[in-house]
Scaffold this motif. Structure first.
Motif, PDB file in Angstrom:
ATOM      1  N   ARG A 282       0.837  -1.213   0.000  1.00 12.70           N
ATOM      2  CA  ARG A 282       0.000   0.000   0.000  1.00 12.70           C
ATOM      3  C   ARG A 282       0.871   1.261   0.000  1.00 12.70           C
ATOM      4  O   ARG A 282       1.910   1.309   0.629  1.00 12.70           O
ATOM      5  CB  ARG A 282      -0.921  -0.012   1.232  1.00 12.70           C
ATOM      6  CG  ARG A 282      -2.023  -1.032   1.114  1.00 12.70           C
ATOM      7  CD  ARG A 282      -2.946  -0.990   2.311  1.00 12.70           C
ATOM      8  NE  ARG A 282      -3.530   0.341   2.549  1.00 12.70           N
ATOM      9  CZ  ARG A 282      -4.300   0.608   3.588  1.00 12.70           C
ATOM     10  NH1 ARG A 282      -4.572  -0.335   4.484  1.00 12.70           N
ATOM     11  NH2 ARG A 282      -4.809   1.817   3.735  1.00 12.70           N
ATOM     12  N   TYR A 283       0.407   2.295  -0.709  1.00 22.21           N
ATOM     13  CA  TYR A 283       1.139   3.562  -0.768  1.00 22.21           C
ATOM     14  C   TYR A 283       1.024   4.314   0.560  1.00 22.21           C
ATOM     15  O   TYR A 283      -0.043   4.355   1.173  1.00 22.21           O
ATOM     16  CB  TYR A 283       0.594   4.444  -1.889  1.00 22.21           C
ATOM     17  CG  TYR A 283       1.011   3.970  -3.257  1.00 22.21           C
ATOM     18  CD1 TYR A 283       2.247   4.331  -3.784  1.00 22.21           C
ATOM     19  CD2 TYR A 283       0.186   3.148  -4.029  1.00 22.21           C
ATOM     20  CE1 TYR A 283       2.643   3.897  -5.028  1.00 22.21           C
ATOM     21  CE2 TYR A 283       0.570   2.696  -5.274  1.00 22.21           C
ATOM     22  CZ  TYR A 283       1.811   3.074  -5.767  1.00 22.21           C
ATOM     23  OH  TYR A 283       2.202   2.639  -7.005  1.00 22.21           O
TER      24      TYR A 283
ATOM     25  N   ASN B  96      -1.053   9.273  -0.987  1.00 21.45           N
ATOM     26  CA  ASN B  96      -1.783   9.045  -2.224  1.00 21.45           C
ATOM     27  C   ASN B  96      -1.035   9.621  -3.407  1.00 21.45           C
ATOM     28  O   ASN B  96      -1.373  10.668  -3.937  1.00 21.45           O
ATOM     29  CB  ASN B  96      -3.179   9.670  -2.101  1.00 21.45           C
ATOM     30  CG  ASN B  96      -4.057   9.270  -3.279  1.00 21.45           C
ATOM     31  OD1 ASN B  96      -3.671   8.433  -4.090  1.00 21.45           O
ATOM     32  ND2 ASN B  96      -5.221   9.876  -3.367  1.00 21.45           N
TER      33      ASN B  96
ATOM     34  N   LYS C 155      -0.795   8.383  -6.406  1.00 21.67           N
ATOM     35  CA  LYS C 155      -1.332   8.118  -7.743  1.00 21.67           C
ATOM     36  C   LYS C 155      -2.682   8.783  -7.955  1.00 21.67           C
ATOM     37  O   LYS C 155      -3.371   8.486  -8.921  1.00 21.67           O
ATOM     38  CB  LYS C 155      -1.474   6.599  -7.939  1.00 21.67           C
ATOM     39  CG  LYS C 155      -0.158   5.858  -7.903  1.00 21.67           C
ATOM     40  CD  LYS C 155       0.656   6.139  -9.145  1.00 21.67           C
ATOM     41  CE  LYS C 155       2.022   5.473  -9.022  1.00 21.67           C
ATOM     42  NZ  LYS C 155       2.993   5.993  -9.991  1.00 21.67           N
ATOM     43  N   ASP C 156      -3.061   9.673  -7.059  1.00 22.05           N
ATOM     44  CA  ASP C 156      -4.371  10.311  -7.164  1.00 22.05           C
ATOM     45  C   ASP C 156      -5.494   9.293  -7.285  1.00 22.05           C
ATOM     46  O   ASP C 156      -6.454   9.467  -8.034  1.00 22.05           O
ATOM     47  CB  ASP C 156      -4.426  11.274  -8.372  1.00 22.05           C
ATOM     48  CG  ASP C 156      -3.660  12.544  -8.066  1.00 22.05           C
ATOM     49  OD1 ASP C 156      -3.652  12.964  -6.881  1.00 22.05           O
ATOM     50  OD2 ASP C 156      -3.067  13.120  -8.989  1.00 22.05           O
ATOM     51  N   ASN C 157      -5.332   8.202  -6.571  1.00 14.79           N
ATOM     52  CA  ASN C 157      -6.347   7.147  -6.597  1.00 14.79           C
ATOM     53  C   ASN C 157      -7.543   7.586  -5.755  1.00 14.79           C
ATOM     54  O   ASN C 157      -7.406   7.884  -4.580  1.00 14.79           O
ATOM     55  CB  ASN C 157      -5.717   5.869  -6.005  1.00 14.79           C
ATOM     56  CG  ASN C 157      -6.704   4.723  -5.985  1.00 14.79           C
ATOM     57  OD1 ASN C 157      -7.887   4.899  -6.271  1.00 14.79           O
ATOM     58  ND2 ASN C 157      -6.202   3.547  -5.645  1.00 14.79           N
TER      59      ASN C 157
ATOM     60  N   ASP D 162      -9.886   5.897  -4.585  1.00 16.06           N
ATOM     61  CA  ASP D 162     -10.230   4.923  -3.542  1.00 16.06           C
ATOM     62  C   ASP D 162      -9.128   4.816  -2.487  1.00 16.06           C
ATOM     63  O   ASP D 162      -9.162   3.909  -1.648  1.00 16.06           O
ATOM     64  CB  ASP D 162     -10.441   3.530  -4.156  1.00 16.06           C
ATOM     65  CG  ASP D 162     -11.611   3.563  -5.123  1.00 16.06           C
ATOM     66  OD1 ASP D 162     -12.544   4.362  -4.879  1.00 16.06           O
ATOM     67  OD2 ASP D 162     -11.568   2.832  -6.123  1.00 16.06           O
ATOM     68  N   TYR D 163      -8.156   5.713  -2.538  1.00 13.36           N
ATOM     69  CA  TYR D 163      -7.024   5.595  -1.627  1.00 13.36           C
ATOM     70  C   TYR D 163      -7.476   5.672  -0.185  1.00 13.36           C
ATOM     71  O   TYR D 163      -8.244   6.550   0.204  1.00 13.36           O
ATOM     72  CB  TYR D 163      -6.009   6.716  -1.916  1.00 13.36           C
ATOM     73  CG  TYR D 163      -4.831   6.694  -0.976  1.00 13.36           C
ATOM     74  CD1 TYR D 163      -3.806   5.776  -1.162  1.00 13.36           C
ATOM     75  CD2 TYR D 163      -4.761   7.571   0.105  1.00 13.36           C
ATOM     76  CE1 TYR D 163      -2.727   5.743  -0.300  1.00 13.36           C
ATOM     77  CE2 TYR D 163      -3.690   7.550   0.981  1.00 13.36           C
ATOM     78  CZ  TYR D 163      -2.668   6.626   0.769  1.00 13.36           C
ATOM     79  OH  TYR D 163      -1.605   6.587   1.634  1.00 13.36           O
TER      80      TYR D 163
END
Length: 1106
Positions: free
Chosen positions: A404-405, A408, A410-412, A414-415
């Motif tokens: 897990r990052y 955030n 990756k601009d996800n 659902d992060y």
RNA sequence: CCUGAGGUAACACAAUCGGCAGUGUACCAUUCUGAUACGAUGGAGGUUGGUGGUUCGAGUCCACCCCUUAGGACCA
């Protein structure tokens, strides 16, 4: 040959002329080549980057460099000035990227490294022409034809040699350091990049106070002894809970007070005992909860009771063990101990700091000190890596957090915030004491706008810290201007010196010449091209390759070179480039391609006598020069260094393009001329003070200094041309010249001494101020003013020749004294003088030697005498003004009280000068016999204060109340017994300052201890003489308006009027003589002529050429 | 937050060991000039960033604070 004359002063025009002359006559080259090779003054030019446009501050920096080089050149030294260009580094990469519209990630994909570097090479010299133009125009003498350029192979080879030298001394090593790193961009960031505007942003993070359970053993027993129930925990705060799995230690402050607190955990409601700093107790516990009953506490109660059960200093906690907080990965070696850290404070948190050496610079440092390593795991190549990879996500083996990052990146959408999840886990496991949102300032990557990580990166270091004592010691032998920069800023920096991080993961720079096998077991440092050639041959043989030494030692070519280790394994180059500061710090050696060429040249030019740059180079070039010299050669790199301050705008604001207050150097030079600009910058404030750059100041310099000097020369030239003075006569001996000549020559020689000393001490500001004062105050406004008549009146006599010789000598000497700062005007002045006389055999003032002061001519008593003359004259003029008697009206006498004979003798020497200057017939001394003089007395604070101490005040009052009789008695007896507060003091004249104040009944003026009285009676004869002088004045004005030549003879006819009859009758000859009239007639009926006015009387005067 | 430099008249700068706060420019007024883009004379202009301390006496030494500027740290 005539002295050249001008219509008006035009400094920019002079600049152009002189530049042309220098160029044609190769004056700079000659100023170097004509000096002996074994008598050098060594100067190093700090290389600018031609990637940006030059600003006005560069004029400042280069003026400082130029003037001391010129001065030493005039001292007979050979001063070579090799220019240089700094061509590598981030600013160049950034400007290329901006231009191409790419980012670092695109290198190797959208654009090849070859193309990229090619572009850098082109860009780097973009503004070279502009720089060269400025250099020439401002009169900065530096060799622009053979500069050193840091991207050239020869330069790189010398740098490699130095690196190898350090490598052989075991000063190079590879290690981890914690550096700012942008996972989103996949690159490390320099501190420079981190300091770009907007990188620090306020963000809200989940912060956690974690509980670290103390291991019960002999060391911690004293804690458990106090505890009745529950376990003992250290609590530590973090704004980055994702670093908690990497926790390896805790840090406390040695002298900080800590307490052991018995309480309940707010999440699990379990009884716990917590250790934190005493000062921060109030931050985590409510004061009114202290009194609460422990037994009555219920899980749902808002207030949690607490009680301090022990108190101790941080040092007793050292080396206590605790249990790992989140045991996903087991560390190797020592871990989970309490350490002492000097950075721990009680500003915020708990006074106990969570230490994760993988992700914090302080953490790493304190860990290293205690031998506690960062928590690492092995990657697929069996290389150690931290628990977070370079993409910013947790490695495998981290349980539910694996992969897990941590932010955030990756601009996800659902992060899920990992800090929150970790906090929740801690809460559940009785490992969190507090979890809250916390707003703080955190650096972000300026390109991706994502938070940066402090991340361990593999870098090459120079063990600079090992030599810091030596560097410190040698620094003390360097003469810093100002001294505080050397002792303070630079000295402090050396005291706390860290190892030098040499690595840069970039593309355009000098490649690190180290090759390694994949496992790092074998490595080779290359110190020359020849060595590289041999190594390549060897590799070709063993590995069956067909490589050659690259023509360009930059990336990407150098990366293609594969070498071979002793065991036959292939070695690849370490991909890093070196810090550009190492480039510039290598210039003493690399500018000569030492040691591959120019060995003699180098030896004669190391270390430097003098360098100068902006104070911002203290930790830049000043340091890199020093460090490399000390590490490689155990020597200083420079003996004298001037660090100049900033150039601010006139309001003291920093100049910037954004604010639009930047001053364009080319405009300034074109408008005011180079010399006025240089002179202003140097004379206004010492170079190391920040300069508030104000164009009005430039104007003042031009008018006041250059204007006055120009006029003085023009005056000289005008009359010298008329009289044909070309200095062909032998020097008139000093003793045969009049007092005023000997005076100005004495001042001139005093000036030479002082100015030479100031330049030698790198105190140019004082030098310029003294020169300016001499020219304005003494030469122009006293010497020339008083001597005017000597130049224009009468025959070509000895006295006239003496005046010409004296003024000539002053002018030509001033030209030499000012030459280092004002190279253009001084050249013009020198040449205009010398061309006419051919007295010296030099083509340029810059080829002359600095004048030697002739001590025999210096007469301090004479100087003081003339000072009296100036002040007495000023006093008399002020009295005239007060009585509204114009200077043209002669007066009968001046009276001067004299308190001692020495003073009288002094004044006697300049009596005639004063009388002529103020137009008075006689000077009479009043000796203090008849009590005619009223005196003023003051205590001498210096001698009395020391003796009287606290009685001083009372005594001062008593002395102020002295009567004239008291003073007279004191002077007679030379002693005075003073009673105060029951104590008695014997005082002598030494303890007082007595001066004349007044001569009752006369018109009197004072200046310090000088007093002058003036007889303002105007007799009929004086009135007639005054009128005659008025006539002279009016006739002279007419001559001027009619554009008569100075030498034209005239006939004068004046309308008859009773007011002028006496004047013409008694002083007619005088008038004729003054105005060069052959005839002077009074006429009852005058036709034509001009109307003039004297004291309200209208008269008609006619003048015509005879 | 730490370190260095600085803060004196409208502006630019002086003031030695702690001993009467000055110079130049600009301003106002008067005036001079056959070198003048000058010059001369007078005037006005100050709580020396602030507060405290040491001392007979502080612009100067000490402490703290404020502001400007540069450099560094920015972490938990």
């Amino acid at each position: 040959m005539k002295y050249r004359t001008y219509k008006q002063l035009n400094l920019p025009e002079i600049d152009k002329e002189i530049l042309e002359f220098w160029k044609k006559g190769k004056i700079f080259e000659r100023s170097v080549s004509e000096k002996p090779e074994d008598n050098t003054f060594v100067f190093y030019e700090g290389p600018p980057s031609a990637n940006g446009k030059p600003g006005i501050h560069h004029v400042m920096a280069r003026t400082v460099k130029d003037l001391f080089c010129r001065f030493h050149s005039m001292q007979g030294k050979r001063v070579e000035r090799k220019g240089g260009w700094d061509t590598h580094g981030l600013p160049i990469e950034l400007s290329v990227e901006k231009e191409l519209g790419i980012t670092k990630e695109d290198i190797g994909t959208k654009i090849t490294v070859y193309e990229y570097n090619q572009k850098c090479r082109e860009t780097v010299m973009r503004y070279k022409d502009l720089w060269d133009d400025l250099t020439v125009k401002m009169g900065y003498w530096v060799d622009l034809d053979n500069p050193y350029i840091t991207f050239e192979n020869e330069y790189i080879e010398s740098v490699w040699y130095l690196l190898k030298r350090l490598y052989d001394k075991d000063y190079l090593y590879k290690g981890y350091t914690i550096q700012p790193y942008s996972p989103a961009a996949g690159t490390g960031l320099s501190s420079h990049e981190l300091n770009q505007p907007g990188t620090y942003q306020d963000v809200k993070d989940t912060s956690a106070v974690a509980q670290f359970k103390v291991v019960r053993d002999a060391k911690s027993e004293f804690l458990y002894e106090k505890v009745d129930k529950g376990e003992v925990f250290f609590i530590a705060w973090t704004t980055t809970p994702w670093t908690l799995p990497s926790n390896m230690a805790l840090a406390v402050g040695k002298k900080i007070d800590y307490v052991l607190v018995k309480t309940y955990n707010p999440y699990t409601k379990l009884r716990v005992n917590l250790i934190l700093a005493k000062d921060l107790l109030g931050k985590w516990f409510k004061a009114d909860a202290a009194a609460l009953d422990f037994e009555a506490y219920q899980a749902e109660d808002k207030l949690i009771p607490y009680q301090v059960i022990a108190e101790f200093k941080g040092n007793v906690l050292e080396m206590i063990s605790y249990e790992q907080l989140l045991p996903y990965q087991k560390p190797e070696g020592e871990a989970f101990k309490v350490l002492i850290g000097d950075f721990v404070s009680t500003e915020d948190g708990t006074g106990i700091v969570h230490i994760a050496p993988s992700f914090g610079a302080d953490d790493k440092r304190v860990g290293d000190k205690y031998g506690i390593d960062a928590l690492m795991v092995m990657d697929e190549f069996d290389n150690p890596m931290p628990l977070v990879d370079k993409k910013g996500k947790f490695v495998e083996g981290m349980g539910e957090f694996s992969g897990r990052y941590v932010k955030n990146y990756k601009d996800n959408p659902d992060y899920r915030n990992i800090d929150v999840d970790i906090s929740i886990k801690l809460k559940k496991e009785n490992k969190a004491f507090n979890v809250a949102k916390y707003s703080h300032n955190y650096p972000h990557c300026w390109r991706t706008d994502k938070p940066i990580l402090y991340y361990p990166l593999d870098s090459w270091f120079i063990r600079a810290s090992k030599l810091k004592e030596r560097m410190f010691e040698l620094n003390k032998t360097i003469n810093w201007k100002p001294a505080s920069t050397g002792e303070g800023r630079f000295g402090k920096w050396l005291e706390n010196l860290q190892d030098w991080n040499l690595s840069r993961s970039r593309f355009w720079g000098i490649p690190l010449p180290i090759w390694r096998t994949e496992d790092g077991e074998h490595e080779k440092c290359i110190g020359s091209v020849e060595e590289l050639r041999l190594a390549i041959e060897e590799a070709n043989k063993v590995l069956g390759l067909n490589q050659e030494v690259p023509k360009d030692l930059h990336k990407p070519y150098i990366d293609e070179v594969v070498l071979v280790a002793a065991n036959g394994e292939a070695m690849k180059r370490e991909s890093d480039l070196i810090d550009v500061w190492f480039d510039s710090g290598s210039m003493p050696y690399a500018q000569w391609h030492y040691p591959f060429e120019n060995e003699e040249k180098f030896k004669a030019n190391f270390p430097a006598d003098f360098i100068a740059e902006g104070v911002d180079q203290t930790r830049g070039w000043f340091y890199s020069l020093h460090a490399i010299a000390v590490m490689a050669y155990d020597s200083v790199a420079y003996k004298n260094v001037v660090s100049n301050g900033l150039v601010l705008d006139k309001d003291g604001k920093k100049m910037s393009k954004r604010l639009g207050n930047a001053v364009d150097p080319f405009d300034t030079l074109a408008k005011y001329g180079s010399d006025a600009t240089r002179w202003y910058m140097i004379s206004n404030a010492p170079p190391w003070d920040n300069l508030k750059f104000d164009l009005n100041g430039l104007d003042e310099v031009r008018r006041k200094f250059f204007g006055t000097l120009y006029n003085t020369y023009s005056f000289f030239a005008l009359y010298a041309n008329i009289d044909g003075f070309d200095y062909k006569e032998a020097d008139i001996p000093m003793e045969e010249r009049p007092e005023i000549d000997r005076w100005i020559i004495s001042l001139l020689n005093s000036l030479i001494q002082e100015v030479e000393k100031d330049y030698a001490d790198y105190e140019a500001t004082n030098a310029t101020r003294k020169i300016q004062n001499f020219v304005d105050e003494h030469l122009s406004n006293w010497y020339v003013r008083l001597c005017r008549r000597r130049f224009w009146k009468g025959e070509y006599t000895q006295d006239k020749i003496a005046a010409y010789q004296t003024l000539y000598q002053c002018l030509v000497t001033v030209a030499k004294l000012m030459a280092p700062v004002a190279p253009f005007f001084s050249e013009r002045l020198y040449k205009d003088l010398n061309n006419a006389t051919q007295k010296e055999n030099h083509d340029s003032v810059h080829l002359t030697l600095f004048p030697d002061a002739d001590n025999k001519t210096i007469d301090k008593i004479l100087e003081q005498r003339m000072d009296y003359a100036q002040r007495i004259s000023s006093l008399v003029l002020s009295l005239r003004k007060k009585e509204k008697i114009r200077v043209r009206q002669p007066l009968q006498k001046i009276m001067l009280p004299v308190l001692d004979d020495a003073f009288m003798n002094q004044v006697d020497g300049i009596k005639d000068l004063v009388l002529a200057e103020v137009n008075v017939k006689n000077l009479e001394y009043i000796k203090d016999t008849g009590g005619l003089i009223k005196k003023r007395i003051k205590p001498n604070f210096k001698t009395l204060g020391r003796r009287l101490g606290k009685n001083m005040k009372a005594v001062a009052q008593k002395i102020a109340a002295f009567t004239q009789e008291d003073i007279a008695a004191l002077e007679k007896n030379n002693s005075y017994t003073l009673q105060t507060n029951g104590e008695s003091f014997e005082l002598t004249l030494e303890d007082f300052e007595i001066s004349s104040e007044d001569i009752p009944g006369w018109l009197v003026a004072n200046d310090g201890n000088l007093t002058v009285a003036l007889d303002t009676t105007i007799t009929d004869e004086l009135a007639a003489e005054g009128m005659a002088k008025e006539l002279v004045n009016r006739i002279q004005n007419l001559r001027k308006t009619k554009d008569f030549e100075v030498t034209n003879k005239i006939d004068v006819t004046i309308q008859n009027h009773e007011a002028i009859q006496a004047a013409v009758a008694q002083f007619g000859d005088f008038v004729c003589n003054e105005v060069l009239a052959e005839n002077l007639e009074l006429s009852e009926s005058l036709l034509g002529g001009d109307s003039i006015e004297i004291d309200g009387i209208e008269l008609t005067i006619a003048i015509e050429k005879a």
